[in-house]
Motif scaffolding. Structure first.
Motif, mmCIF file in Angstrom:
data_model
loop_
_atom_site.group_PDB
_atom_site.id
_atom_site.type_symbol
_atom_site.label_atom_id
_atom_site.label_comp_id
_atom_site.label_asym_id
_atom_site.label_seq_id
_atom_site.Cartn_x
_atom_site.Cartn_y
_atom_site.Cartn_z
ATOM 1 N N UNK A 1 65.065 42.783 -43.401
ATOM 2 C CA UNK A 1 66.189 43.522 -43.955
ATOM 3 C C UNK A 1 65.692 44.591 -44.927
ATOM 4 N N UNK A 2 66.325 45.740 -44.888
ATOM 5 C CA UNK A 2 66.026 46.824 -45.820
ATOM 6 C C UNK A 2 67.260 47.144 -46.648
ATOM 7 N N UNK A 3 67.077 47.173 -47.967
ATOM 8 C CA UNK A 3 68.118 47.649 -48.864
ATOM 9 C C UNK A 3 67.885 49.144 -49.100
ATOM 10 N N UNK A 4 68.781 49.949 -48.589
ATOM 11 C CA UNK A 4 68.724 51.403 -48.791
ATOM 12 C C UNK A 4 70.096 51.847 -49.280
ATOM 13 N N UNK A 5 70.566 51.170 -50.325
ATOM 14 C CA UNK A 5 71.932 51.356 -50.812
ATOM 15 C C UNK A 5 72.080 52.597 -51.678
ATOM 16 N N UNK A 6 70.967 53.247 -52.030
ATOM 17 C CA UNK A 6 71.024 54.520 -52.725
ATOM 18 C C UNK A 6 71.508 54.419 -54.156
ATOM 19 N N UNK B 1 58.094 45.767 -50.429
ATOM 20 C CA UNK B 1 58.734 44.455 -50.281
ATOM 21 C C UNK B 1 59.288 44.008 -51.623
ATOM 22 N N UNK B 2 60.454 43.378 -51.578
ATOM 23 C CA UNK B 2 60.990 42.725 -52.771
ATOM 24 C C UNK B 2 60.315 41.369 -52.912
ATOM 25 N N UNK B 3 60.724 40.622 -53.944
ATOM 26 C CA UNK B 3 60.155 39.292 -54.130
ATOM 27 C C UNK B 3 60.667 38.276 -53.132
ATOM 28 N N UNK B 4 61.725 38.628 -52.384
ATOM 29 C CA UNK B 4 62.284 37.712 -51.395
ATOM 30 C C UNK B 4 61.629 37.954 -50.042
ATOM 31 N N UNK B 5 61.403 36.894 -49.318
ATOM 32 C CA UNK B 5 60.750 36.986 -48.017
ATOM 33 C C UNK B 5 61.574 37.863 -47.064
ATOM 34 N N UNK B 6 60.896 38.811 -46.426
ATOM 35 C CA UNK B 6 61.476 39.640 -45.363
ATOM 36 C C UNK B 6 62.513 40.657 -45.829
ATOM 37 N N UNK B 7 62.591 40.931 -47.142
ATOM 38 C CA UNK B 7 63.531 41.924 -47.644
ATOM 39 C C UNK B 7 62.750 43.065 -48.288
ATOM 40 N N UNK B 8 63.081 44.285 -47.904
ATOM 41 C CA UNK B 8 62.426 45.490 -48.402
ATOM 42 C C UNK B 8 63.484 46.368 -49.074
ATOM 43 N N UNK B 9 63.020 47.348 -49.844
ATOM 44 C CA UNK B 9 63.936 48.323 -50.443
ATOM 45 C C UNK B 9 63.260 49.680 -50.445
ATOM 46 N N UNK B 10 64.069 50.743 -50.307
ATOM 47 C CA UNK B 10 63.518 52.101 -50.256
ATOM 48 C C UNK B 10 64.568 53.107 -50.698
ATOM 49 N N UNK B 11 64.099 54.277 -51.114
ATOM 50 C CA UNK B 11 64.991 55.360 -51.493
ATOM 51 C C UNK B 11 65.400 55.291 -52.952
ATOM 52 N N UNK B 12 66.580 55.844 -53.250
ATOM 53 C CA UNK B 12 67.042 55.953 -54.636
ATOM 54 C C UNK B 12 67.130 54.618 -55.349
ATOM 55 N N UNK B 13 67.318 53.536 -54.607
ATOM 56 C CA UNK B 13 67.536 52.238 -55.235
ATOM 57 C C UNK B 13 66.234 51.527 -55.593
ATOM 58 N N UNK B 14 65.112 51.960 -55.046
ATOM 59 C CA UNK B 14 63.855 51.222 -55.180
ATOM 60 C C UNK B 14 63.032 51.690 -56.373
ATOM 61 N N UNK B 15 62.483 50.751 -57.134
ATOM 62 C CA UNK B 15 61.527 51.040 -58.205
ATOM 63 C C UNK B 15 60.185 50.496 -57.736
ATOM 64 N N UNK B 16 59.258 51.402 -57.541
ATOM 65 C CA UNK B 16 58.032 51.069 -56.825
ATOM 66 C C UNK B 16 56.799 51.464 -57.642
#
Length: 706
Positions: free
Chosen positions: A404-409, A562-577
């Motif tokens: 799953x990818x969180x790209x909620x912006x 990757x987030x700390x949860x298994x199989x979950x990623x985040x990208x874009x405006x919402x992600x702090x990387x």
């Protein structure tokens, strides 16, 4: 033949794609919306691979000679260089009659830009055909949109022999498939054996104003405009008024103005023709990417429907050609290239929302989702259950996922004035479409916020003959980003363009049926027809926070996104990387959304690649433009390196500003009207992180200004 069409989303480009495909050729439509940017060179190598011919149908409207020359020189240079590397057999450049005539091009910057473009092609050493047209019928609606103020329009005293865009497209298509060695008939034949020049003109000659008057009389309105009076002004010099744009040696097209108008009257779009459809509906069904058949499970689920989400689909398909993808977005609009909403769509008459789509269901579209990719637009994800590998939709349905990818912006901050029909917190396609409806020439719009988005919106509205009052917290404008000398130059440019600047902060206000009142903290009230508010955004982290993911000014991810949860990623405006050059950060610009979204998609599909990009960003403010990398924070030590004018004083039209921390490491670089230097800026940031600069002034000259 395999033919690349650059500028494929414009009027001429769209016609060329259809014509060439109908003739049985393999066509690669290339534009910024397809990931190909001739100005930066992005995507050219992939687009040109195996191409037999390349058509340059790129255009840019600019009254500034410096901007037009820089743009067309850069794009033509990049195209020629890549064409040589790829072994392309023929280049066809769509230019304009009169471009190389000194009496003409000195009067209008666009023509000087096209002259520079032609010079680049003539000097390329490649087989080149230059197409000159004496303006299209389709230009007149564009001119009217730009020059109509209330009941009056002011058009240049410019003689035209206009032709139909379809006729120009057919000529360009024929030249693209002409064997490279066939130079017969070109006006340059025998003098420059690799360069062929062909011109086309219509059977009738008239001034632009005369053509516009006949169009309005015959069609009722043109380009959405029907001024009662059309005045002529010699804005473009005697040579243009005297017919310098109409070459004698040219093909004469047979389409008359009456015939052209008859086609428009009988077209499905009705009177006014394709201009009426310039901003197509982007609701889910119109975009062709919506389905109510939500599956019980997908290999990949993407939450969000913005740029990062669209690029994630592309990234997944890079690694996994068949896995099922389900994308869920609350917005009903298909993903678009977001910078166009505050830039290109306002200043390029060839641009359209359709051309800015990153995903389209249109038959034959390069962006059409495959059979295993489903876009569920207008669908809200209410909850995320990491342990169960599932999401819950607002209607209660549950959907399982493999990755799953969180790209909620991010969403706009609201500030005392509720959004409404005439109060726009500028962010989405719907916001753009509403502002377009309101922003007729002569109306008064208050823009609240003197930052990145507020300054861009104020500039493009002004360029569309809207009266603008810009409310900013302080002066000079953008002083939080730029050194004072540059900020004052920018502020003066806004004033010179007619923007009224009012200092203050938004406290509240009210909306009426026919206007708004904006109230500032000091009690000042400003009445206007509409208000645009741009006072920053907040990352949409609610879903992640409720699911127990780590959130700190954004969803925290590792170098693989990757987030700390298994199989979950985040990208874009919402992600702090973790940025490899600048440390942990969150970036709200298009470059970050594109590069991060694509890498997240690849990693979801098993690529296992770290995200190593330090994104850049850019802006255009009237004829001022820049690119930048890193932290443009005026609290840093700033080292300014400006060009020197004839008077020996700094020339703020061109320069580089370096931003250093107290240790002497460069944390940001502003490239003010300095292009193709983003890579050098990144390298400098990396180098000074290891070897801080003892003498900041020594940085001057590190990145060349020319």
């Amino acid at each position: 033949m395999r033919i690349v069409v650059l500028g494929a989303s414009g009027t001429l480009g769209t016609l060329l794609v259809d014509l060439l495909r109908a003739d049985g050729h393999e066509v690669v439509p290339a534009s910024r919306s397809t990931g190909v940017d001739a100005f930066t060179g992005r995507g050219l190598q992939e687009a040109f691979a195996g191409a037999d011919a390349v058509i340059d149908a790129i255009s840019q409207v600019s009254f500034s000679a410096a901007k037009a020359i820089g743009y067309f020189t850069t794009t033509a240079g990049n195209i020629c260089a890549e064409a040589r590397r790829a072994g392309v057999g023929r280049l066809v450049c769509v230019s304009i009659a009169g471009a190389t005539d000194g009496e003409v091009n000195r009067a209008y910057g666009y023509y000087r830009g096209k002259a520079a473009q032609e010079h680049a092609y003539r000097s390329s050493g490649l087989p080149v055909t230059l197409i000159h047209s004496t303006q299209w019928f389709e230009l007149v609606p564009v001119m009217l949109r730009m020059t109509t103020l209330g009941p009056v329009a002011l058009l240049p005293t410019m003689r035209m022999a206009p032709v139909a865009a379809e006729s120009v497209a057919r000529l360009v298509a024929e030249e693209a498939v002409r064997p490279a060695g066939d130079q017969a008939g070109g006006s340059d034949a025998g003098r420059e054996p690799q360069v062929r020049t062909v011109a086309i003109r219509g059977p009738e000659t008239a001034t632009a104003a005369e053509v516009a008057r006949r169009m309005i009389e015959g069609l009722g309105s043109v380009g959405g405009r029907a001024p009662r009076r059309i005045l002529e002004a010699p804005l473009f010099g005697r040579a243009m008024a005297g017919g310098g744009l109409i070459p004698e040696a040219s093909i004469v097209d047979g389409v008359t103005l009456d015939e052209w108008m008859e086609r428009r009257r009988s077209a499905p779009d009705g009177p006014g023709g394709p201009e009426a459809a310039a901003t197509p509906a982007l609701d889910p069904s119109a975009a062709g990417v919506h389905t109510d058949e939500v599956l019980d499970a997908y290999d990949y689920v993407i939450v969000g429907a913005g740029m990062a989400a669209a690029k994630a689909v592309e990234g997944i398909r890079t690694e996994d050609a068949t896995g099922s993808i389900g994308l869920f977005g609350t917005d009903t609009a298909a993903p678009v290239y977001r910078p166009d909403l505050s830039k290109t769509l306002w200043v390029d008459p060839e641009a359209s929302l359709e051309g800015s789509l990153m995903v389209s269901g249109a038959e034959g579209s390069e962006h059409r989702p495959d059979a295993n990719t489903q876009f569920h637009l207008g669908t809200t994800v209410a909850a995320l259950a990491p342990d169960e590998h599932s999401i819950t939709l607002a209607d209660g349905r549950s959907v399982r996922y493999g990755k799953l990818l969180l790209a909620t912006g991010a969403g706009p901050r609201t500030a005392g004035l509720p959004p409404g029909g005439r109060v726009i917190y500028y962010r989405t396609v719907a916001d753009y479409r509403r502002l377009r409806e309101l922003a007729a020439p002569g109306v008064h719009v208050v823009v609240v916020g003197g930052g990145y988005i507020g300054s861009e919106v104020a500039a493009v509205l002004t360029q569309n003959r809207v009266r603008v009052t810009l409310v900013a917290p302080g002066e000079p404008l953008l002083a939080q980003m730029f050194p004072e000398s540059l900020a004052r130059t920018v502020t003066q440019e806004f004033r010179d363009r007619g923007v009224e600047i009012v200092l203050g902060r938004l406290a509240g206000g009210s909306e009426r049926e026919d206007g708004v009142t904006v109230r500032l903290e000091d009690g000042t009230e400003i009445a206007a027809d509409a208000a645009v508010v741009g006072v920053g955004v907040e990352p949409r982290t609610e879903l992640a926070r409720a699911a127990g993911l780590a959130v700190d000014q954004g969803v925290l991810v590792d170098e693989h996104l990757r987030t700390g949860a298994h199989s979950i990623y985040a990208a874009g405006d919402v992600a702090r990387y973790p940025d490899r050059l600048l440390g942990v950060r969150r970036v709200e610009h298009a470059s970050a959304a594109e590069t991060m979204g694509k890498m997240a998609g690849r990693n979801m599909a098993g690529a296992g690649k770290p995200y190593r990009t330090t994104p850049f960003f850019w802006s255009d403010l009237f004829d001022l433009g820049y690119e930048a990398v890193g932290e443009l924070d005026a609290r840093h030590t700033m080292v300014e390196d400006w060009a020197v004018g004839a008077d020996g004083e700094p020339d703020h039209s061109t320069g580089v500003v370096y931003y250093l921390n107290p240790v002497g490491s460069v944390r940001g670089v502003l490239l003010w009207n300095v292009w193709d230097s983003v890579k050098a800026a990144r390298e400098l940031i990396a180098r000074t992180a290891e070897e801080p600069v003892a003498d900041p002034g020594s940085l001057r000259g590190t990145i060349p200004l020319g």
